[in-house]
Design an enzyme around this catalytic site. Structure first.
Site, mmCIF file in Angstrom:
data_model
loop_
_atom_site.group_PDB
_atom_site.id
_atom_site.type_symbol
_atom_site.label_atom_id
_atom_site.label_comp_id
_atom_site.label_asym_id
_atom_site.label_seq_id
_atom_site.Cartn_x
_atom_site.Cartn_y
_atom_site.Cartn_z
ATOM 1 N N GLU A 181 0.827 -1.211 0.000
ATOM 2 C CA GLU A 181 0.000 0.000 0.000
ATOM 3 C C GLU A 181 0.862 1.262 0.000
ATOM 4 O O GLU A 181 0.497 2.274 -0.609
ATOM 5 C CB GLU A 181 -0.935 -0.017 1.214
ATOM 6 C CG GLU A 181 -1.996 -1.101 1.131
ATOM 7 C CD GLU A 181 -2.827 -1.204 2.392
ATOM 8 O OE1 GLU A 181 -2.489 -0.516 3.395
ATOM 9 O OE2 GLU A 181 -3.806 -1.974 2.408
ATOM 10 N N SER B 135 19.206 -8.332 -9.122
ATOM 11 C CA SER B 135 18.099 -8.334 -10.079
ATOM 12 C C SER B 135 18.257 -9.337 -11.219
ATOM 13 O O SER B 135 17.292 -9.995 -11.598
ATOM 14 C CB SER B 135 17.897 -6.928 -10.654
ATOM 15 O OG SER B 135 17.273 -6.091 -9.713
ATOM 16 N N HIS C 90 2.963 -10.159 -9.694
ATOM 17 C CA HIS C 90 4.400 -10.423 -9.701
ATOM 18 C C HIS C 90 5.132 -9.340 -8.920
ATOM 19 O O HIS C 90 6.011 -9.626 -8.113
ATOM 20 C CB HIS C 90 4.930 -10.469 -11.132
ATOM 21 C CG HIS C 90 6.428 -10.523 -11.202
ATOM 22 N ND1 HIS C 90 7.145 -11.660 -10.888
ATOM 23 C CD2 HIS C 90 7.344 -9.571 -11.535
ATOM 24 C CE1 HIS C 90 8.439 -11.408 -11.026
ATOM 25 N NE2 HIS C 90 8.593 -10.157 -11.409
ATOM 26 N N SER C 91 4.765 -8.110 -9.157
ATOM 27 C CA SER C 91 5.313 -6.969 -8.430
ATOM 28 C C SER C 91 4.318 -5.827 -8.566
ATOM 29 O O SER C 91 3.251 -5.971 -9.174
ATOM 30 C CB SER C 91 6.683 -6.555 -9.002
ATOM 31 O OG SER C 91 6.517 -5.950 -10.285
#
Length: 490
Positions: free
Chosen positions: A155, A241, A370-371
């Site tokens: 959030e 990453s 996923h993100s």
């Protein structure tokens, strides 16, 4: 490679299943009738790890038989005048029958499971690693903590307070239970959805929030994007990453532990999408040849961002990929905390006591996007997501088991989710107000100075780096309104 061949023993991989392993119905449904997967001829009983938890429960463990010599020897004819070919790597039997190896099994590899959806043991006398009250309560509490933390930070990103976030919804048991089965000396190489492992090891909510906000109290000094956690104190290598690059690194780290005779292993996490990367195969092969004590844990959550597993590979998931590289492998229900705990504890015993790598495939559906850069409703239905969120939630499932043991109640649940409390000598800091305060503190903490962009790599910065810093300072001074005002130039 030639030098490796001279130094290493030959390897002939006979991938077999455990003797008399019983499997309930289809692997995807885990219900129905019984199916037996007998031990194939030619596998020594000594190869079956005595500590493996799935001998009497639903599972398949692929075994590897290693031959002692790869040197060519005189061919020996048997009573049937058949011959074996002595080839580097071991003897190979001849056959006059032209037959291709099947590309798949008639039945899918079964999934090791201990708890049913109702939180009860699926079979009386199920063989699994026993968990006491203190450990069970901590496992459940950390799963709840992970859910609450993910919700608030998700959030926070939607409010524009941080730039990026990735949740663990649906995979809480896979990470928390894995962490619980390991020791603090075991080295973790994460992918990017393993914040539960850090929570288990004592990484605080404030430290997690500091990293996501990239302030001066962030251990990474604000250089990494959110969710790229790292902590040498907790043996947790910083998230990287690029996908799957950590797997060859894990094999090398594990080999160093072996050389130093450490009573520890390396644990490398990867998603199902990462198994399509070359580094996945390089990592597994390197670890197998060097017999490194490493556990490869694949979190198969059904989706590599928007790519379903059915569009990614034709093999039976990931577990079968371990066979080709000679790794003992198992598929486990990643929404079953007890099954994950038992499988990882057994895998660790194999990795350390037998000094060899292990592959574990955890099946746990990714309930969240996923993100925060993804909208999964564009490629999967809301009803599918809701089914896994409500009917197959790993946290609720484990809670039912803890309650059945008399270790948890509605009052405990209310206390856990609303305030800081002490439960069974374990202090659980999960209060929502505390998390909100952590966010406010992180948000109000100043950013690292500009100089931190150019430190901690070289003892003496090279001329090109000095020039880059000079040009950046000139640009910031010339266009001050285009750069954050809370970043110090000193």
């Amino acid at each position: 490679m030639a030098s490796w061949g001279r130094r290493s023993s030959g390897m002939v991989h006979h991938i077999k299943a455990l003797s008399k392993v019983e499997v309930r119905g289809k692997a995807s449904e885990m219900k129905g009738g019984w199916w037996k997967y007998p031990l194939q001829p030619g596998v020594a009983s000594a190869l079956v790890p005595r500590s493996w938890p799935c001998v009497k429960t639903m599972a398949s463990l692929f075994l590897v038989q290693r031959f002692k010599s790869s040197l060519p020897q005189k061919q020996v004819e048997d009573d049937d005048d058949d011959q074996d070919l002595d080839f580097p790597g071991g003897k190979v039997a001849y056959t006059s029958e032209m037959k291709f190896i099947s590309g798949s099994y008639d039945k899918r590899i079964p999934c090791y499971r201990v708890l049913g959806d109702d939180g009860e043991l699926i079979k009386d006398g199920s063989d699994f690693e026993k968990v006491n009250k203190e450990l069970a309560v901590k496992m459940y509490s950390d799963m709840v903590c992970l859910q609450i933390m993910d919700t608030f930070l998700y959030e926070a990103q939607r409010q524009g307070r941080i730039s990026f976030y990735m949740t663990s919804f649906g995979e809480e048991a896979a990470t928390i239970s894995s962490a619980a089965a390991l020791t603090k000396d075991d080295i973790i190489l994460p992918q990017y959805r393993e914040q539960g492992v850090l929570l288990w090891r004592g990484f605080t909510l404030q430290e997690i929030v500091n990293q996501c906000f990239g302030n001066k109290d962030d251990g990474g000094k604000g250089r990494q994007m959110p969710v790229h956690y790292g902590s040498s104190k907790h043996n947790f290598v910083t998230v990287s990453s690029p996908i799957a690059t950590q797997l060859p690194q894990a094999a090398g780290m594990a080999y160093s532990l072996k050389m130093d005779k450490k009573d520890a292993c390396v644990v490398a996490f990867i998603g199902d999408g990462g198994t399509s990367e070359g580094d996945f195969h390089a990592g597994l092969n390197f670890a197998a040849v060097m017999e490194a004590p490493v556990i490869f844990i694949c979190r198969n959550n059904g989706w590599a961002i928007s790519t379903p597993t059915s569009d990614q590979f034709r093999s039976d998931g990931v577990v079968v990929k371990g066979q080709a590289y000679g790794l003992p492998s198992i598929r486990v229900d990643g929404t079953d905390a007890l099954a994950v705990f038992s499988a990882i504890r057994a895998a660790r015993n194999i990795a350390i006591n037998e000094q060899r790598p292990v592959l574990v495939e955890s099946l746990a559906y990714r309930v969240g996007h996923h993100s925060t850069s993804d909208d999964s409703t564009k490629y999967r239905s809301l009803s599918e997501i809701e089914h896994w969120k409500t009917d197959r939630d790993p946290v609720n499932r484990f809670r039912k088991w803890v309650e059945l043991n008399g270790w948890w109640s509605e009052r405990h649940e209310a206390d856990l989710r609303s305030s800081i409390k002490k439960q069974a000598s374990i202090y659980i800091y999960v209060e929502k107000k505390m998390l909100l305060k952590a966010i406010q503190v992180a948000e109000g903490t100043e950013k690292p100075p500009l100089t931190e962009l150019f430190t901690d790599v070289y003892d003496l910065p090279p001329s090109n780096l000095v020039e880059q810093e000079k040009l950046l300072r000139q640009t910031v001074n010339k266009y001050p309104h285009d750069f954050p005002s809370d970043v110090s130039l000193h």
